[in-house]
Design a protein around this motif. Structure first.
Motif, mmCIF file in Angstrom:
data_model
loop_
_atom_site.group_PDB
_atom_site.id
_atom_site.type_symbol
_atom_site.label_atom_id
_atom_site.label_comp_id
_atom_site.label_asym_id
_atom_site.label_seq_id
_atom_site.Cartn_x
_atom_site.Cartn_y
_atom_site.Cartn_z
ATOM 1 N N LEU A 94 53.510 42.641 44.652
ATOM 2 C CA LEU A 94 53.371 41.679 44.823
ATOM 3 C C LEU A 94 53.318 40.066 44.721
ATOM 4 O O LEU A 94 54.245 40.123 43.379
ATOM 5 C CB LEU A 94 51.668 41.752 43.882
ATOM 6 C CG LEU A 94 50.421 41.074 43.976
ATOM 7 C CD1 LEU A 94 49.690 41.138 44.900
ATOM 8 C CD2 LEU A 94 49.881 41.104 42.454
ATOM 9 N N GLU A 95 52.718 38.878 44.680
ATOM 10 C CA GLU A 95 53.407 37.808 45.673
ATOM 11 C C GLU A 95 52.594 37.166 45.483
ATOM 12 O O GLU A 95 51.452 37.671 46.568
ATOM 13 C CB GLU A 95 54.726 37.880 46.226
ATOM 14 C CG GLU A 95 54.186 38.817 47.616
ATOM 15 C CD GLU A 95 55.713 38.567 48.821
ATOM 16 O OE1 GLU A 95 56.969 38.747 47.465
ATOM 17 O OE2 GLU A 95 55.731 38.579 50.204
ATOM 18 N N TYR A 96 52.357 35.522 44.993
ATOM 19 C CA TYR A 96 51.430 34.663 45.168
ATOM 20 C C TYR A 96 52.011 33.345 45.971
ATOM 21 O O TYR A 96 53.367 32.924 45.457
ATOM 22 C CB TYR A 96 50.650 34.047 43.799
ATOM 23 C CG TYR A 96 50.285 33.283 44.475
ATOM 24 C CD1 TYR A 96 48.303 33.388 45.241
ATOM 25 C CD2 TYR A 96 50.158 31.721 44.104
ATOM 26 C CE1 TYR A 96 47.602 32.140 45.385
ATOM 27 C CE2 TYR A 96 48.913 30.761 44.503
ATOM 28 C CZ TYR A 96 48.112 31.471 44.731
ATOM 29 O OH TYR A 96 47.421 30.383 45.319
ATOM 30 N N ARG A 97 52.243 33.485 47.116
ATOM 31 C CA ARG A 97 52.675 32.210 48.020
ATOM 32 C C ARG A 97 51.990 31.115 48.124
ATOM 33 O O ARG A 97 50.687 31.639 48.779
ATOM 34 C CB ARG A 97 52.755 33.092 48.945
ATOM 35 C CG ARG A 97 53.080 34.139 49.465
ATOM 36 C CD ARG A 97 53.248 34.784 50.911
ATOM 37 N NE ARG A 97 54.310 33.946 51.669
ATOM 38 C CZ ARG A 97 54.457 33.832 53.085
ATOM 39 N NH1 ARG A 97 52.845 34.709 53.922
ATOM 40 N NH2 ARG A 97 55.827 33.206 53.377
ATOM 41 N N ALA A 98 52.646 30.052 47.559
ATOM 42 C CA ALA A 98 51.622 28.300 47.830
ATOM 43 C C ALA A 98 52.164 27.701 48.868
ATOM 44 O O ALA A 98 53.927 27.716 48.652
ATOM 45 C CB ALA A 98 51.827 27.981 45.809
ATOM 46 N N ASP A 106 47.322 28.761 50.897
ATOM 47 C CA ASP A 106 47.721 29.578 49.534
ATOM 48 C C ASP A 106 47.142 30.926 49.427
ATOM 49 O O ASP A 106 46.076 30.780 50.389
ATOM 50 C CB ASP A 106 47.535 29.605 47.821
ATOM 51 C CG ASP A 106 48.010 27.342 47.850
ATOM 52 O OD1 ASP A 106 48.802 27.539 49.376
ATOM 53 O OD2 ASP A 106 47.645 27.105 47.215
ATOM 54 N N HIS A 107 47.894 32.201 49.916
ATOM 55 C CA HIS A 107 47.247 33.400 49.119
ATOM 56 C C HIS A 107 48.058 34.767 48.149
ATOM 57 O O HIS A 107 49.537 34.204 48.505
ATOM 58 C CB HIS A 107 47.216 33.640 51.310
ATOM 59 C CG HIS A 107 48.547 34.145 51.643
ATOM 60 N ND1 HIS A 107 49.002 32.754 52.412
ATOM 61 C CD2 HIS A 107 49.180 35.280 51.998
ATOM 62 C CE1 HIS A 107 49.609 33.698 52.832
ATOM 63 N NE2 HIS A 107 50.112 34.717 52.358
ATOM 64 N N TRP A 108 47.755 35.810 48.324
ATOM 65 C CA TRP A 108 47.749 36.544 47.273
ATOM 66 C C TRP A 108 48.554 37.738 48.895
ATOM 67 O O TRP A 108 48.013 37.751 49.805
ATOM 68 C CB TRP A 108 47.487 37.700 47.138
ATOM 69 C CG TRP A 108 47.228 36.670 45.803
ATOM 70 C CD1 TRP A 108 45.930 36.106 45.434
ATOM 71 C CD2 TRP A 108 47.823 37.188 44.228
ATOM 72 N NE1 TRP A 108 46.359 36.121 44.054
ATOM 73 C CE2 TRP A 108 46.855 35.717 43.413
ATOM 74 C CE3 TRP A 108 48.897 37.498 43.938
ATOM 75 C CZ2 TRP A 108 47.865 35.955 42.005
ATOM 76 C CZ3 TRP A 108 49.278 37.382 43.132
ATOM 77 C CH2 TRP A 108 48.402 36.575 41.720
ATOM 78 N N ARG A 109 49.918 38.205 48.423
ATOM 79 C CA ARG A 109 50.375 39.483 49.876
ATOM 80 C C ARG A 109 50.992 40.475 48.521
ATOM 81 O O ARG A 109 51.389 40.948 47.561
ATOM 82 C CB ARG A 109 51.677 38.863 49.979
ATOM 83 C CG ARG A 109 51.992 39.813 51.264
ATOM 84 C CD ARG A 109 53.018 39.182 52.232
ATOM 85 N NE ARG A 109 54.429 38.613 52.000
ATOM 86 C CZ ARG A 109 55.328 38.013 52.512
ATOM 87 N NH1 ARG A 109 54.490 37.790 54.238
ATOM 88 N NH2 ARG A 109 56.159 37.371 51.882
ATOM 89 N N TYR A 110 50.904 41.814 49.488
ATOM 90 C CA TYR A 110 51.132 42.881 48.571
ATOM 91 C C TYR A 110 52.160 43.470 49.773
ATOM 92 O O TYR A 110 51.523 43.322 51.189
ATOM 93 C CB TYR A 110 49.959 43.771 48.095
ATOM 94 C CG TYR A 110 50.621 45.345 48.294
ATOM 95 C CD1 TYR A 110 50.922 45.484 46.957
ATOM 96 C CD2 TYR A 110 50.759 46.053 48.679
ATOM 97 C CE1 TYR A 110 51.394 46.219 46.347
ATOM 98 C CE2 TYR A 110 50.915 48.025 48.494
ATOM 99 C CZ TYR A 110 51.468 47.279 46.495
ATOM 100 O OH TYR A 110 51.671 48.536 46.647
ATOM 101 N N ARG A 111 53.278 44.012 49.507
ATOM 102 C CA ARG A 111 53.990 44.871 50.208
ATOM 103 C C ARG A 111 55.131 46.223 50.061
ATOM 104 O O ARG A 111 54.940 45.841 48.407
ATOM 105 C CB ARG A 111 54.755 44.219 50.848
ATOM 106 C CG ARG A 111 56.586 44.107 49.874
ATOM 107 C CD ARG A 111 57.671 43.787 50.344
ATOM 108 N NE ARG A 111 57.448 41.457 50.939
ATOM 109 C CZ ARG A 111 58.568 41.148 51.450
ATOM 110 N NH1 ARG A 111 59.142 41.662 52.082
ATOM 111 N NH2 ARG A 111 58.005 39.800 51.742
ATOM 112 N N LEU A 112 54.790 47.653 50.295
ATOM 113 C CA LEU A 112 55.271 48.790 50.382
ATOM 114 C C LEU A 112 56.713 48.484 50.602
ATOM 115 O O LEU A 112 57.376 48.278 51.750
ATOM 116 C CB LEU A 112 54.576 49.908 50.811
ATOM 117 C CG LEU A 112 54.797 51.026 50.081
ATOM 118 C CD1 LEU A 112 54.619 51.608 48.194
ATOM 119 C CD2 LEU A 112 53.847 51.811 50.900
#
Length: 188
Positions: A94-98, A106-112
């Motif tokens: 889980l990451e927050y990108r600013a 700006d947004h949140w991103r989820y990766r598997l």
């Protein structure tokens, strides 16, 4: 082992052949590892990323700064290892990108992150990594994927890993481009 090499070769062939008209990027990644700490620097076609991360139990916490041409990015992330065994691995992040400026929200991103490693020789390992990602800018949901295949060569404390990456946009079957690169990892 012959079947595995045939599968790797087939995967490379199937992903590279239809990609001739797609954008292609060359990428160079350098890593320094010391205990639980990793410093990374990436250079790719006029952009760069620098990341500092630390493993804490099953988690890896990281901060990344990037110059993406149109904007600068500050990113914090937490990655958790879910499974490792028999060459397979599964993790999620889980990451927050600013971003500076207004080019990107700006947004949140989820990766598997699903991976498989297979030893080819004493100092060589073939690997595959699948990374479907969901981003949530401005209340929307965007899908993309970064899927890689490569071979890692162990040369003392240095690991060199040339790779091919296929990225997908909006759907896994919608090819967005190619990345050819190398990971150079030095363990201190």
């Amino acid at each position: 082992m012959r079947r595995f090499l045939t599968a790797i070769g087939g995967l490379l062939l199937c992903t590279v052949l239809p990609a001739s008209a797609e954008p292609t990027v060359n990428e160079y990644n350098g890593y320094l590892e010391k205990g639980p700490w990793t410093a990374m620097y990436r250079r790719a076609e006029g952009t760069w990323h620098a990341r500092l991360s630390r493993r804490v139990g099953a988690f890896t916490l990281a901060y990344r700064r990037a110059d993406l041409r149109l904007t600068r990015e500050n990113r914090v992330s937490a990655q958790q290892s879910l499974f490792k065994g028999e060459g397979f691995s599964l993790a999620h992040r889980l990451e927050y990108r600013a971003f500076s400026g207004s080019a990107i929200d700006d947004h949140w991103r989820y990766r598997l992150i699903a991976g498989f490693r297979h030893r080819l020789a004493d100092n060589a390992v073939a690997w595959i990594r699948l990374q479907p990602r969901l981003a949530f800018p401005g209340g929307r949901r965007l899908f993309d994927a970064r899927d890689q295949v490569g071979v890692e060569f162990q040369l003392g404390a240095l690991r060199l890993s040339p790779f091919y990456e296929r990225y997908a946009l909006k759907r896994w079957d919608r090819h967005g481009g190619n990345v050819f690169g190398v990971h150079a990892i030095l363990e201190l």
